[in-house]
Design an enzyme around this catalytic site. Structure first.
Site, PDB file in Angstrom:
ATOM      1  N   ASN A   9       0.852  -1.180   0.000  1.00 42.45           N
ATOM      2  CA  ASN A   9       0.000   0.000   0.000  1.00 42.45           C
ATOM      3  C   ASN A   9       0.895   1.239   0.000  1.00 42.45           C
ATOM      4  O   ASN A   9       1.514   1.569   0.998  1.00 42.45           O
ATOM      5  CB  ASN A   9      -0.902  -0.013   1.237  1.00 42.45           C
ATOM      6  N   LYS A  11       0.076   4.387  -0.269  1.00 42.50           N
ATOM      7  CA  LYS A  11      -0.507   5.563   0.383  1.00 42.50           C
ATOM      8  C   LYS A  11      -0.230   6.823  -0.456  1.00 42.50           C
ATOM      9  O   LYS A  11      -0.311   6.761  -1.680  1.00 42.50           O
ATOM     10  CB  LYS A  11       0.010   5.676   1.819  1.00 42.50           C
ATOM     11  N   HIS A  97      -9.099   0.797   5.353  1.00 45.92           N
ATOM     12  CA  HIS A  97      -7.796   0.987   5.991  1.00 45.92           C
ATOM     13  C   HIS A  97      -7.949   1.894   7.203  1.00 45.92           C
ATOM     14  O   HIS A  97      -8.773   2.808   7.220  1.00 45.92           O
ATOM     15  CB  HIS A  97      -6.803   1.590   4.998  1.00 45.92           C
ATOM     16  N   GLU A  99      -6.350   4.309   8.301  1.00 46.77           N
ATOM     17  CA  GLU A  99      -6.212   5.746   8.039  1.00 46.77           C
ATOM     18  C   GLU A  99      -7.492   6.316   7.439  1.00 46.77           C
ATOM     19  O   GLU A  99      -7.864   7.461   7.723  1.00 46.77           O
ATOM     20  CB  GLU A  99      -5.010   5.981   7.115  1.00 46.77           C
ATOM     21  N   GLU A 169      -5.280  -5.357  10.758  1.00 45.36           N
ATOM     22  CA  GLU A 169      -4.347  -4.281  11.099  1.00 45.36           C
ATOM     23  C   GLU A 169      -4.435  -3.946  12.587  1.00 45.36           C
ATOM     24  O   GLU A 169      -5.391  -3.289  13.010  1.00 45.36           O
ATOM     25  CB  GLU A 169      -4.704  -2.995  10.361  1.00 45.36           C
ATOM     26  N   GLY A 175       3.072   2.133  11.489  1.00 49.95           N
ATOM     27  CA  GLY A 175       3.874   3.352  11.453  1.00 49.95           C
ATOM     28  C   GLY A 175       4.433   3.766  12.789  1.00 49.95           C
ATOM     29  O   GLY A 175       4.933   4.873  12.953  1.00 49.95           O
ATOM     30  N   SER A 215       3.372  -3.154  10.278  1.00 45.04           N
ATOM     31  CA  SER A 215       4.836  -2.966  10.298  1.00 45.04           C
ATOM     32  C   SER A 215       5.621  -4.240   9.985  1.00 45.04           C
ATOM     33  O   SER A 215       6.546  -4.604  10.708  1.00 45.04           O
ATOM     34  CB  SER A 215       5.279  -2.395  11.648  1.00 45.04           C
TER      35      SER A 215
END
Length: 252
Positions: A9, A11, A97, A99, A169, A175, A215
């Site tokens: 991904n 982003k 996702h 985010e 996730e 991150g 990660s």
């Protein structure tokens, strides 16, 4: 045997020139690998999808989208429809996702509508979900994950799951440099498979690919991927470096 998947991904990264250069390098690296039932996927930005699809032609790399609107057309400024994606050769979309949920307030209901559109259009989704740090600390992570799946996906029929790829996730490990241990990943993936079996049947649960998305790096990929219910990864930062992404693909 379930399909193994390594998806990158990207982003909000890479312009057209960088995207094309990356793909050229990745193609050379991937061509040297014995993929053996493994899909290699990249998700560039919307404006680079068309050129990326052209660049991966005659390779083992697939191009997918990072998001999609549930409407087929209308007054939705800045949005992209399923038909627009299909017209440029994209048939798989990442949905939900963390985010998107956090920064753009995507709800389970909106995601359920997007999934419905995906199925209506004969497309496929990589559906993301997972708990926040406070959920994990309060020992509420299983309930959160089950709720997200039930609200967005459990209205589907068993036959629809052939178009669903799951991506767990742990939000606290995206991150942040933190990573769920391979044992924590396996525990959650096994739980996910168990609630799918309870809702549908063992065949559906055993066939769905469940990716880990927290990660993953070259240093930990092999151990994470070795777990029986982990079928690959949805990779963020490490997918932006050809050598790292290739090493992760090789680890599966």
């Amino acid at each position: 045997m379930r399909t193994k998947i390594v998806a990158g991904n990207w982003k909000l990264n890479y312009d057209k020139k960088t995207t094309n250069k990356f793909i050229e390098s990745l193609k050379k690296s991937v061509d040297k690998l014995p993929l053996n039932n493994t899909r290699v996927i990249i998700a560039p930005t919307f404006v680079n999808l068309s050129s990326a699809v052209e660049k991966v032609e005659k390779s083992n790399i697939e191009v997918v989208a990072q998001n999609m609107h549930q409407a087929t057309s209308g007054a939705f400024t800045g949005e992209i429809s399923a038909d627009m994606l299909k017209a440029v050769g994209v048939n798989t979309v990442i949905l939900g996702h963390s985010e998107r949920r956090t920064y753009f307030n995507e709800t389970d209901q909106a995601l359920a509508e997007k999934v419905n559109t995906i199925l209506e259009k004969g497309m496929e989704t990589i559906f993301c979900f997972g708990e926040l740090l406070e959920d994990r600390k309060s020992d509420n992570h299983f309930e959160v994950v089950e709720s997200q799946l039930k609200n967005a996906l459990f209205h589907l029929e068993a036959k629809d799951w052939k178009s669903i790829i799951l991506a767990y996730e742990p939000v606290w490990a995206i991150g942040t440099g933190e990573t769920a241990s391979p044992e924590q990943a396996q525990e959650m993936h096994a739980f996910i498979r168990s609630i799918i079996e309870k809702k549908y049947n063992k065949e559906v649960a055993e066939k769905v690919s469940i990716l880990y998305g927290g990660s993953v790096k070259p240093a930990n990929a092999e151990e994470i991927f070795s777990k029986p219910d982990v079928d690959g990864g949805l990779i963020g930062g490490a997918a932006l470096k050809v050598d790292d992404f290739t090493a992760i693909i090789a680890a599966i």
